[in-house]
Write an enzyme that holds these catalytic residues in place. Structure first.
Site, PDB file in Angstrom:
ATOM      1  NE  ARG A   1      -8.697  -5.759  -5.924  1.00 14.80           N
ATOM      2  CZ  ARG A   1      -8.967  -5.209  -4.733  1.00 14.80           C
ATOM      3  NH1 ARG A   1      -8.979  -3.880  -4.575  1.00 14.80           N
ATOM      4  NH2 ARG A   1      -9.206  -5.971  -3.684  1.00 14.80           N
TER       5      ARG A   1
ATOM      6  CD  GLU B   1      -8.566  -8.189  -9.413  1.00 12.52           C
ATOM      7  OE1 GLU B   1      -9.739  -8.353  -9.017  1.00 12.52           O
ATOM      8  OE2 GLU B   1      -7.587  -8.158  -8.651  1.00 12.52           O
TER       9      GLU B   1
ATOM     10  CB  SER C   1      -9.238 -12.042  -7.967  1.00 11.37           C
ATOM     11  OG  SER C   1      -9.300 -12.260  -6.579  1.00 11.37           O
TER      12      SER C   1
HETATM   13  C1  LIG Z   1      -1.282 -14.872  -5.025  1.00 12.58           C
HETATM   14  C2  LIG Z   1      -1.814 -13.509  -5.429  1.00 12.58           C
HETATM   15  C3  LIG Z   1      -2.714 -12.874  -4.609  1.00 12.58           C
HETATM   16  C4  LIG Z   1      -3.234 -11.616  -4.970  1.00 12.58           C
HETATM   17  N1  LIG Z   1      -4.138 -11.008  -4.154  1.00 12.58           N
HETATM   18  C5  LIG Z   1      -4.589  -9.783  -4.465  1.00 12.58           C
HETATM   19  C6  LIG Z   1      -5.503  -9.098  -3.593  1.00 12.58           C
HETATM   20  O1  LIG Z   1      -5.897  -9.581  -2.559  1.00 12.58           O
HETATM   21  N2  LIG Z   1      -5.910  -7.848  -3.946  1.00 12.58           N
HETATM   22  C7  LIG Z   1      -5.489  -7.257  -5.093  1.00 12.58           C
HETATM   23  O2  LIG Z   1      -5.879  -6.107  -5.346  1.00 12.58           O
HETATM   24  N3  LIG Z   1      -4.660  -7.888  -5.948  1.00 12.58           N
HETATM   25  C8  LIG Z   1      -4.192  -9.118  -5.654  1.00 12.58           C
HETATM   26  N4  LIG Z   1      -3.335  -9.765  -6.508  1.00 12.58           N
HETATM   27  C9  LIG Z   1      -2.983  -9.126  -7.779  1.00 12.58           C
HETATM   28  C10 LIG Z   1      -1.723  -8.259  -7.694  1.00 12.58           C
HETATM   29  O3  LIG Z   1      -1.144  -8.355  -6.414  1.00 12.58           O
HETATM   30  C11 LIG Z   1      -2.068  -6.802  -7.960  1.00 12.58           C
HETATM   31  O4  LIG Z   1      -2.804  -6.636  -9.147  1.00 12.58           O
HETATM   32  C12 LIG Z   1      -0.814  -5.914  -8.051  1.00 12.58           C
HETATM   33  O5  LIG Z   1      -1.251  -4.599  -8.185  1.00 12.58           O
HETATM   34  C13 LIG Z   1       0.072  -6.294  -9.216  1.00 12.58           C
HETATM   35  O6  LIG Z   1       1.255  -5.537  -9.158  1.00 12.58           O
HETATM   36  P1  LIG Z   1       2.425  -5.853 -10.205  1.00 12.58           P
HETATM   37  O7  LIG Z   1       3.580  -4.944  -9.902  1.00 12.58           O
HETATM   38  O8  LIG Z   1       2.726  -7.281 -10.216  1.00 12.58           O
HETATM   39  O9  LIG Z   1       1.725  -5.353 -11.546  1.00 12.58           O
HETATM   40  P2  LIG Z   1       1.655  -6.015 -13.019  1.00 12.58           P
HETATM   41  O10 LIG Z   1       0.864  -7.264 -12.978  1.00 12.58           O
HETATM   42  O11 LIG Z   1       3.013  -6.109 -13.591  1.00 12.58           O
HETATM   43  O12 LIG Z   1       0.816  -4.871 -13.769  1.00 12.58           O
HETATM   44  C14 LIG Z   1      -0.496  -4.582 -13.380  1.00 12.58           C
HETATM   45  C15 LIG Z   1      -0.942  -3.287 -14.068  1.00 12.58           C
HETATM   46  O13 LIG Z   1      -0.202  -2.182 -13.538  1.00 12.58           O
HETATM   47  C16 LIG Z   1       0.367  -1.421 -14.601  1.00 12.58           C
HETATM   48  N5  LIG Z   1       1.615  -0.847 -14.088  1.00 12.58           N
HETATM   49  C17 LIG Z   1       2.666  -1.502 -13.534  1.00 12.58           C
HETATM   50  N6  LIG Z   1       3.610  -0.620 -13.163  1.00 12.58           N
HETATM   51  C18 LIG Z   1       3.153   0.617 -13.485  1.00 12.58           C
HETATM   52  C19 LIG Z   1       3.683   1.944 -13.364  1.00 12.58           C
HETATM   53  N7  LIG Z   1       4.882   2.187 -12.819  1.00 12.58           N
HETATM   54  N8  LIG Z   1       2.933   2.968 -13.832  1.00 12.58           N
HETATM   55  C20 LIG Z   1       1.706   2.742 -14.379  1.00 12.58           C
HETATM   56  N9  LIG Z   1       1.156   1.523 -14.517  1.00 12.58           N
HETATM   57  C21 LIG Z   1       1.877   0.473 -14.077  1.00 12.58           C
HETATM   58  C22 LIG Z   1       0.555  -2.415 -15.734  1.00 12.58           C
HETATM   59  O14 LIG Z   1       0.618  -1.757 -16.991  1.00 12.58           O
HETATM   60  C23 LIG Z   1      -0.721  -3.241 -15.573  1.00 12.58           C
HETATM   61  O15 LIG Z   1      -1.801  -2.543 -16.155  1.00 12.58           O
HETATM   62  C24 LIG Z   1      -2.810 -11.004  -6.168  1.00 12.58           C
HETATM   63  C25 LIG Z   1      -1.869 -11.657  -6.995  1.00 12.58           C
HETATM   64  C26 LIG Z   1      -1.377 -12.895  -6.620  1.00 12.58           C
HETATM   65  C27 LIG Z   1      -0.370 -13.566  -7.516  1.00 12.58           C
END
Ligand SMILES: Cc1cc2nc3c(=O)[nH]c(=O)nc-3n(C[C@H](O)[C@H](O)[C@H](O)COP(=O)(O)OP(=O)(O)OC[C@H]3O[C@@H](n4cnc5c(N)ncnc54)[C@H](O)[C@@H]3O)c2cc1C
Length: 262
Positions: free
Chosen positions: A146, A258, A188
């Site tokens: 992560r 996280e 998480s």
């Molecule tokens: C129901 C649920 C279940 C989940 N289960 C898991 C799981 O099993 N495993 C897991 O790892 N995660 C899980 N997550 C968390 C989530 O899926 C991940 O963290 C995912 O990577 C978030 O992506 P996002 O586009 O929504 O990012 P955001 O939440 O919008 O951003 C996350 C980070 O990425 C950065 N970022 C976004 N876009 C870019 C880019 N283009 N360039 C550089 N940095 C960028 C942001 O600045 C921030 O630091 C879960 C979330 C939910 C709601």
């Protein structure tokens, strides 16, 4: 293909983010590769807790929503959602993307977080990423559970590809998620400490199902901080800090967040 320009739009973060907390803000939609240091790049908000004093955000626009296959590499724009990449893999009989089925986010957010399920992490399949400075090979990046050390905006991710989409694997990942709470959350709340489970630690300090205002640690899965109705940033922060304090007191373990608070 017609290319779009940058523009601004209003986003209501209480609807946009998976935790359903945050103000309405004007956000820069980036369609042109460049340097945007005054903005915090944002994905789909599945890992975010947003206050009313959050910084200026930018998201990636339509110009980064492509998937291109050239020889044994797949070039994916970073506004592509996990589900779209999974469908592409399914339709084109590609292997190793099955785990994206229940991982919400876009390719930028998933890569920055090195998102994954157990030993399946997105970095396992990455060849390189593209930032404003061009392509950077995976070997030149630091990443772990992560975490990645990427500081710039990622515009494109290049994946190694192999033939062989597996329906069985997709089903397996889907089943792994069956016990997850359906209430709004950001996945998480804490990273699992080495050889330990954040959920178990939260449960052992008596916080599983514990409510504060409209927020609680889920009674289904203690490491999921959930918004039961009109939860606020302050209520969420209270619970996060409470869990950290109690786990430190009882086990001398520092829980690492996280979820990203802005
Ligand atoms: C129901 C649920 C279940 C989940 N289960 C898991 C799981 O099993 N495993 C897991 O790892 N995660 C899980 N997550 C968390 C989530 O899926 C991940 O963290 C995912 O990577 C978030 O992506 P996002 O586009 O929504 O990012 P955001 O939440 O919008 O951003 C996350 C980070 O990425 C950065 N970022 C976004 N876009 C870019 C880019 N283009 N360039 C550089 N940095 C960028 C942001 O600045 C921030 O630091 C879960 C979330 C939910 C709601």
């Amino acid at each position: 293909m017609e290319t779009k320009k940058n523009f601004f739009k209003d986003i209501d973060f209480s609807k946009y983010t998976s935790l359903k907390i945050g103000p309405i803000r004007e956000v820069l939609v980036i369609n042109e590769i460049g340097s945007y240091e005054e903005y915090k790049i944002f994905g789909l908000g599945n890992n975010a807790l947003i206050s009313n004093t959050a910084p200026k955000f930018a998201i990636l626009g339509q110009n980064f929503s492509y998937i291109k296959q050239i020889d044994n590499l797949l070039y994916v724009g970073c506004s592509v959602k996990s589900g779209k990449l999974l469908s592409y893999a399914k339709n084109n009989n590609l292997k190793n993307m099955e785990f994206l089925g229940k991982l919400p986010g876009n390719i930028g957010g998933l890569t920055k977080m090195n998102a994954g399920l157990k030993e399946w992490e997105i970095f396992n399949y990455i060849h390189s990423i593209k930032t404003k400075d061009g392509y950077i090979k995976k070997e030149d990046l630091e990443y772990s559970y992560r975490h990645s050390n990427i500081k710039d905006i990622i515009y494109e991710v290049v994946f190694h590809i192999e033939e062989g989409y597996s329906k069985e694997q997709a089903e397996l990942f889907k089943n792994m998620r069956d016990n997850q709470p359906q209430t709004p959350s950001a996945g998480s709340c804490f990273k699992n400490p080495e050889n330990n489970s954040a959920g178990r630690l939260i449960e052992e300090v008596g916080l599983k199902g514990f409510e504060y205002g409209d927020m609680s640690f889920s009674s289904k899965h203690a490491n999921f901080l959930v918004n039961n109705n009109k939860g606020t940033y302050e209520e969420a922060r209270y619970l996060i800090d409470l869990a950290k304090t109690k786990v430190k007191e009882k086990f001398n373990i520092n829980l690492e967040e996280e979820i990203i608070s802005y």
